[in-house]
Design a protein around this motif. Structure first.
Motif, PDB file in Angstrom:
ATOM      1  N   LYS A   1     -55.777 -67.372  77.224  1.00 47.52           N
ATOM      2  CA  LYS A   1     -56.285 -67.689  78.558  1.00 47.52           C
ATOM      3  C   LYS A   1     -56.100 -66.488  79.485  1.00 47.52           C
ATOM      4  O   LYS A   1     -57.011 -66.110  80.218  1.00 47.52           O
ATOM      5  CB  LYS A   1     -55.552 -68.912  79.105  1.00 47.52           C
ATOM      6  CG  LYS A   1     -56.034 -69.334  80.468  1.00 47.52           C
ATOM      7  CD  LYS A   1     -55.320 -70.561  80.979  1.00 47.52           C
ATOM      8  CE  LYS A   1     -55.885 -70.878  82.352  1.00 47.52           C
ATOM      9  NZ  LYS A   1     -55.208 -71.951  83.015  1.00 47.52           N
ATOM     10  N   GLU A   2     -54.916 -65.880  79.415  1.00 55.35           N
ATOM     11  CA  GLU A   2     -54.625 -64.722  80.261  1.00 55.35           C
ATOM     12  C   GLU A   2     -55.431 -63.500  79.815  1.00 55.35           C
ATOM     13  O   GLU A   2     -56.033 -62.811  80.632  1.00 55.35           O
ATOM     14  CB  GLU A   2     -53.124 -64.425  80.180  1.00 55.35           C
ATOM     15  CG  GLU A   2     -52.686 -63.391  81.189  1.00 55.35           C
ATOM     16  CD  GLU A   2     -51.188 -63.139  81.111  1.00 55.35           C
ATOM     17  OE1 GLU A   2     -50.813 -61.952  81.028  1.00 55.35           O
ATOM     18  OE2 GLU A   2     -50.414 -64.108  81.103  1.00 55.35           O
ATOM     19  N   SER A   3     -55.473 -63.236  78.514  1.00 57.29           N
ATOM     20  CA  SER A   3     -56.172 -62.059  77.995  1.00 57.29           C
ATOM     21  C   SER A   3     -57.664 -62.092  78.295  1.00 57.29           C
ATOM     22  O   SER A   3     -58.249 -61.078  78.661  1.00 57.29           O
ATOM     23  CB  SER A   3     -55.961 -61.934  76.488  1.00 57.29           C
ATOM     24  OG  SER A   3     -54.594 -61.816  76.180  1.00 57.29           O
TER      25      SER A   3
ATOM     26  N   ASN B   1     -59.062 -64.130  80.524  1.00 62.28           N
ATOM     27  CA  ASN B   1     -59.276 -64.607  81.885  1.00 62.28           C
ATOM     28  C   ASN B   1     -60.077 -65.911  81.880  1.00 62.28           C
ATOM     29  O   ASN B   1     -61.068 -66.066  82.597  1.00 62.28           O
ATOM     30  CB  ASN B   1     -59.971 -63.524  82.714  1.00 62.28           C
ATOM     31  CG  ASN B   1     -59.858 -63.777  84.194  1.00 62.28           C
ATOM     32  OD1 ASN B   1     -59.036 -64.583  84.632  1.00 62.28           O
ATOM     33  ND2 ASN B   1     -60.691 -63.106  84.969  1.00 62.28           N
TER      34      ASN B   1
ATOM     35  N   ASP C   1     -60.793 -70.086  82.318  1.00 63.76           N
ATOM     36  CA  ASP C   1     -60.462 -71.148  83.259  1.00 63.76           C
ATOM     37  C   ASP C   1     -59.590 -72.193  82.560  1.00 63.76           C
ATOM     38  O   ASP C   1     -59.213 -72.037  81.410  1.00 63.76           O
ATOM     39  CB  ASP C   1     -61.752 -71.826  83.763  1.00 63.76           C
ATOM     40  CG  ASP C   1     -62.564 -70.885  84.650  1.00 63.76           C
ATOM     41  OD1 ASP C   1     -61.972 -69.981  85.275  1.00 63.76           O
ATOM     42  OD2 ASP C   1     -63.801 -71.066  84.699  1.00 63.76           O
TER      43      ASP C   1
END
Length: 164
Positions: A119-121, A123, A125
């Protein structure tokens, strides 16, 4: 990570994939085996057919992690799919030990940490589905999920395109 590791990229909005800037087309096995990417992977001895319609690329860099990627072209009504396994995970280290591999606590933790990382890598939702054994995001082209299967204990990131 080694300097010769293949860089894997995914555009989550469009569903476009590249290995070292060579596009991976969403195709049948015949189409995949005719692609420039496949020929480059063969030349580099980086791909092996592991079972019918499954091709393993043993070492790719995806952001800051090393993954083993299985490519399954479109076949027998199954959609095009990629399965990524984090090579530095407890799960990967347990692949040859059934009891360690079937550790539900480890699998649940891995689903959570891998999906947080993804999710972070990328980006992403909020996921469309959040369960202990599966976290999934839906897109126009298909879906990205982090999950495990309770019969085989296969686990990892799954990229699945909608059936064409």
């Amino acid at each position: 990570m080694q300097g010769n590791m293949i860089e894997f990229n995914l555009n989550p909005i469009a569903g476009d994939l590249t290995f070292d800037d060579l596009p991976l087309g969403i195709d049948t096995e015949e189409g995949f085996c005719k692609s420039g990417l496949y020929h480059e992977l063969i030349k580099r001895k980086a791909v092996n057919k592991t079972m019918p319609n499954h091709y393993l690329v043993d070492s790719v860099a995806f952001f800051d992690k090393e993954f083993q990627v299985t490519i399954r072209p479109v076949c027998y009504g199954f959609p095009f799919m990629l399965h990524l396994v984090d090579k530095n995970s407890q799960y990967y280290n347990a692949l040859n030990d059934w009891n360690a591999r079937a550790n539900i606590h480890m699998l649940n933790e891995s689903v959570k940490s891998l999906s947080d990382w993804l999710k972070e890598s990328l980006n992403l939702d909020t996921p469309d589905t959040t369960e202990t054994d599966m976290i999934r995001w839906r897109f126009e082209w298909g879906r990205i999920s982090v999950s495990y299967e309770i019969k085989s204990f296969n686990h990892g990131i799954y990229l699945t395109w909608n059936i064409m």
